[in-house]
Design an enzyme around this catalytic site. Structure first.
Site, PDB file in Angstrom:
ATOM      1  N   CYS A 162      57.585 -22.532  11.036  1.00 31.79           N
ATOM      2  CA  CYS A 162      56.360 -22.149  10.318  1.00 31.79           C
ATOM      3  C   CYS A 162      56.564 -20.973   9.367  1.00 31.79           C
ATOM      4  O   CYS A 162      55.757 -20.768   8.459  1.00 31.79           O
ATOM      5  CB  CYS A 162      55.240 -21.852  11.306  1.00 31.79           C
ATOM      6  SG  CYS A 162      54.833 -23.284  12.311  1.00 31.79           S
TER       7      CYS A 162
ATOM      8  N   HIS B 226      49.901 -18.024   7.151  1.00 39.80           N
ATOM      9  CA  HIS B 226      50.228 -19.299   7.787  1.00 39.80           C
ATOM     10  C   HIS B 226      48.991 -19.767   8.562  1.00 39.80           C
ATOM     11  O   HIS B 226      48.376 -18.997   9.295  1.00 39.80           O
ATOM     12  CB  HIS B 226      51.411 -19.106   8.735  1.00 39.80           C
ATOM     13  CG  HIS B 226      51.656 -20.288   9.598  1.00 39.80           C
ATOM     14  ND1 HIS B 226      51.710 -21.574   9.093  1.00 39.80           N
ATOM     15  CD2 HIS B 226      51.835 -20.416  10.939  1.00 39.80           C
ATOM     16  CE1 HIS B 226      51.917 -22.423  10.079  1.00 39.80           C
ATOM     17  NE2 HIS B 226      51.993 -21.741  11.206  1.00 39.80           N
TER      18      HIS B 226
ATOM     19  N   ASN C 220      47.599 -27.053  11.234  1.00 44.74           N
ATOM     20  CA  ASN C 220      48.846 -26.312  11.061  1.00 44.74           C
ATOM     21  C   ASN C 220      49.897 -27.259  10.464  1.00 44.74           C
ATOM     22  O   ASN C 220      50.353 -28.181  11.128  1.00 44.74           O
ATOM     23  CB  ASN C 220      49.299 -25.771  12.424  1.00 44.74           C
ATOM     24  CG  ASN C 220      50.579 -24.959  12.333  1.00 44.74           C
ATOM     25  OD1 ASN C 220      51.284 -24.995  11.334  1.00 44.74           O
ATOM     26  ND2 ASN C 220      50.887 -24.231  13.396  1.00 44.74           N
TER      27      ASN C 220
HETATM   28  N1  COA Z   1      41.130 -30.164  24.453  1.00 49.01           N
HETATM   29  C1  COA Z   1      40.468 -29.754  25.535  1.00 49.01           C
HETATM   30  N2  COA Z   1      40.962 -28.887  26.419  1.00 49.01           N
HETATM   31  C2  COA Z   1      42.196 -28.409  26.184  1.00 49.01           C
HETATM   32  C3  COA Z   1      42.960 -28.803  25.073  1.00 49.01           C
HETATM   33  C4  COA Z   1      42.381 -29.719  24.189  1.00 49.01           C
HETATM   34  N3  COA Z   1      43.013 -30.152  23.082  1.00 49.01           N
HETATM   35  N4  COA Z   1      44.137 -28.153  25.109  1.00 49.01           N
HETATM   36  C5  COA Z   1      44.128 -27.375  26.191  1.00 49.01           C
HETATM   37  N5  COA Z   1      42.951 -27.542  26.864  1.00 49.01           N
HETATM   38  C6  COA Z   1      42.530 -26.889  28.109  1.00 49.01           C
HETATM   39  C7  COA Z   1      43.696 -26.438  28.935  1.00 49.01           C
HETATM   40  O1  COA Z   1      44.210 -27.521  29.720  1.00 49.01           O
HETATM   41  C8  COA Z   1      43.060 -25.362  29.779  1.00 49.01           C
HETATM   42  O2  COA Z   1      42.355 -25.973  30.825  1.00 49.01           O
HETATM   43  P1  COA Z   1      42.376 -25.334  32.311  1.00 49.01           P
HETATM   44  O3  COA Z   1      41.752 -23.974  32.130  1.00 49.01           O
HETATM   45  O4  COA Z   1      41.562 -26.293  33.080  1.00 49.01           O
HETATM   46  O5  COA Z   1      43.825 -25.284  32.685  1.00 49.01           O
HETATM   47  C9  COA Z   1      42.034 -24.740  28.845  1.00 49.01           C
HETATM   48  O6  COA Z   1      41.833 -25.698  27.792  1.00 49.01           O
HETATM   49  C10 COA Z   1      42.485 -23.429  28.233  1.00 49.01           C
HETATM   50  O7  COA Z   1      43.814 -23.586  27.755  1.00 49.01           O
HETATM   51  P2  COA Z   1      44.584 -22.396  27.046  1.00 49.01           P
HETATM   52  O8  COA Z   1      45.918 -22.913  26.614  1.00 49.01           O
HETATM   53  O9  COA Z   1      44.566 -21.199  27.909  1.00 49.01           O
HETATM   54  O10 COA Z   1      43.626 -22.185  25.791  1.00 49.01           O
HETATM   55  P3  COA Z   1      43.679 -21.088  24.662  1.00 49.01           P
HETATM   56  O11 COA Z   1      42.373 -20.445  24.541  1.00 49.01           O
HETATM   57  O12 COA Z   1      44.894 -20.234  24.750  1.00 49.01           O
HETATM   58  O13 COA Z   1      43.831 -21.987  23.340  1.00 49.01           O
HETATM   59  C11 COA Z   1      45.547 -22.669  21.785  1.00 49.01           C
HETATM   60  C12 COA Z   1      44.970 -22.834  23.203  1.00 49.01           C
HETATM   61  C13 COA Z   1      46.816 -23.524  21.703  1.00 49.01           C
HETATM   62  C14 COA Z   1      44.521 -23.167  20.802  1.00 49.01           C
HETATM   63  C15 COA Z   1      45.857 -21.180  21.527  1.00 49.01           C
HETATM   64  O14 COA Z   1      46.585 -20.642  22.597  1.00 49.01           O
HETATM   65  C16 COA Z   1      46.622 -20.984  20.267  1.00 49.01           C
HETATM   66  O15 COA Z   1      46.153 -21.247  19.192  1.00 49.01           O
HETATM   67  N6  COA Z   1      47.851 -20.456  20.375  1.00 49.01           N
HETATM   68  C17 COA Z   1      48.681 -20.219  19.224  1.00 49.01           C
HETATM   69  C18 COA Z   1      49.258 -21.505  18.803  1.00 49.01           C
HETATM   70  C19 COA Z   1      49.926 -21.402  17.506  1.00 49.01           C
HETATM   71  O16 COA Z   1      49.439 -20.763  16.624  1.00 49.01           O
HETATM   72  N7  COA Z   1      51.058 -22.070  17.372  1.00 49.01           N
HETATM   73  C20 COA Z   1      51.752 -22.203  16.181  1.00 49.01           C
HETATM   74  C21 COA Z   1      52.428 -20.944  15.804  1.00 49.01           C
HETATM   75  S1  COA Z   1      53.375 -21.312  14.422  1.00 49.01           S
END
Ligand code: COA
Length: 326
Positions: free
Chosen positions: A113, A253, A283
């Protein structure tokens, strides 16, 4: 000395739009969850005949048209991608041939990225040292082809697309005395291989002999992203001798709307100065910064003379920022 000048931009998106609702019909997710956690409402997904090279070529043609140049004016193509058409040769060589500027320099950069920032810095350095007069810097991806479409924690986050800019080597006397010179003012890049396992693809030619799928510990990535990006933005501002308040636009980004908000807040930059396309594009990895930049130029927000900060962070980890006067 001010660096290379950014004289044109272009972008390309696949034909097919996939909404959150369409994903929710196939996997256990919802439009509400995706919008609330990420800001993403839709993404573009490459179909038959659409590849990283074809999207890159379309974006490159648009960038050349934007500044009235022909392919033969280009000496150097640096293409950032983590989803090349083939393991080798470099996708950049395919783009070079499609454009019809064979014979110059063409290669790919792999920094996921952050790829566009790495490619921009590489091309700028090469132009400054006289290895060419004009460069195409391209970020292009088809991440849909390395996603595990049964993993709801990753597949909802990414999309496909390409963005390109044309860079021109700096010439002495580009600006009148007292006028602020256009060009790359400062760039800083970083990598930390200790964080490899937080965001990676679980395959490759030298390990599994497969392409593999993207794996990510989203919450960990989020935490590192805000800290790393804030630090590198301040480094670039210091290097350029510019205050955050002087920046006209941040083109970040586009990973997650919450990361964009948190990073801008840490720098004290108002949300109106942050270009956001994550809602439309999701993304698109190395393509996201040039795609967002071109979108904001096309809608008339980013204009000649503006001071623009590019920033990105991605797998590796890699991260970086670059300040450019248009
Ligand atoms: N739909 C519904 N529920 C989902 C899901 C989806 N697509 N993806 C995950 N969940 C659930 C998880 O299973 C978890 O459930 P649980 O509490 O029962 O275990 C819950 O949602 C919370 O998951 P979590 O991973 O803690 O959520 P979060 O608030 O951290 O959000 C992201 C997840 C991925 C959106 C967030 O962490 C993020 O954006 N991270 C950075 C990612 C990024 O930028 N990557 C690229 C960098 S280049």
């Amino acid at each position: 000395m001010t660096g290379s000048r950014l004289v044109g931009s272009g972008s390309a998106l696949p034909r097919r739009v996939v909404t959150n609702g369409e994903l929710a019909a196939r996997i256990d997710t919802s439009d509400e969850w995706i919008v609330e956690r990420t800001g993403i409402r839709q993404r573009y997904i490459a179909g038959e005949g659409e590849t990283t090279a074809s999207l890159a070529t379309e974006a490159a043609r648009a960038a050349l048209a934007d500044c009235g140049l022909a392919a033969r004016d280009i000496d150097l193509i640096v293409l950032a991608t983590a989803t090349p058409d083939n393991t080798f040769p470099a996708t950049a060589t395919k783009v070079q041939h499609a454009l019809g500027c064979n014979g110059g320099i063409a290669f790919d950069v792999a920094a996921v990225c952050s790829g566009f920032l790495y490619a921009l810095a590489t091309a700028d350095s090469m132009l400054r040292t006289g290895m060419g007069r004009r460069a195409l810097v391209i970020g292009a991806e088809t991440f849909s082809r390395i996603l595990d479409w049964n993993d709801r924690t990753t597949c909802v986050l990414f999309g496909d697309g390409a963005g390109a800019v044309v860079l021109e080597a700096p010439t002495s006397g580009d600006s009148a005395p007292g006028e602020s010179a256009a060009g790359v003012l400062a760039t800083r890049l970083h990598a930390d291989g200790a964080q490899h396992d937080l965001l990676y693809v679980d395959g490759g030619p030298s390990t599994t002999q497969t392409v593999g799928h993207l794996r990510m510990k989203g919450r960990e990535v989020f935490r590192h992203a805000v800290v790393n990006l804030s630090e590198v933005l301040n480094e670039v501002l210091d290097a350029a001798g510019v205050r955050a308040a002087e920046i006209d636009w941040i083109v970040p980004h586009q990973a997650n709307a919450r990361i964009l908000d948190a990073t801008a807040r840490k720098l004290g930059i108002p949300a109106e100065k942050v270009i956001v396309t994550v809602d439309r594009h999701a993304n698109t990895s190395a393509a996201s910064v040039p795609l967002a930049f071109d979108a904001a130029r096309c809608d008339g927000r980013i204009r000649p003379g503006d001071l623009v900060m590019f920033e990105a962070m991605g797998g590796g980890f890699t991260w970086g920022a670059s300040l450019v006067r248009l």
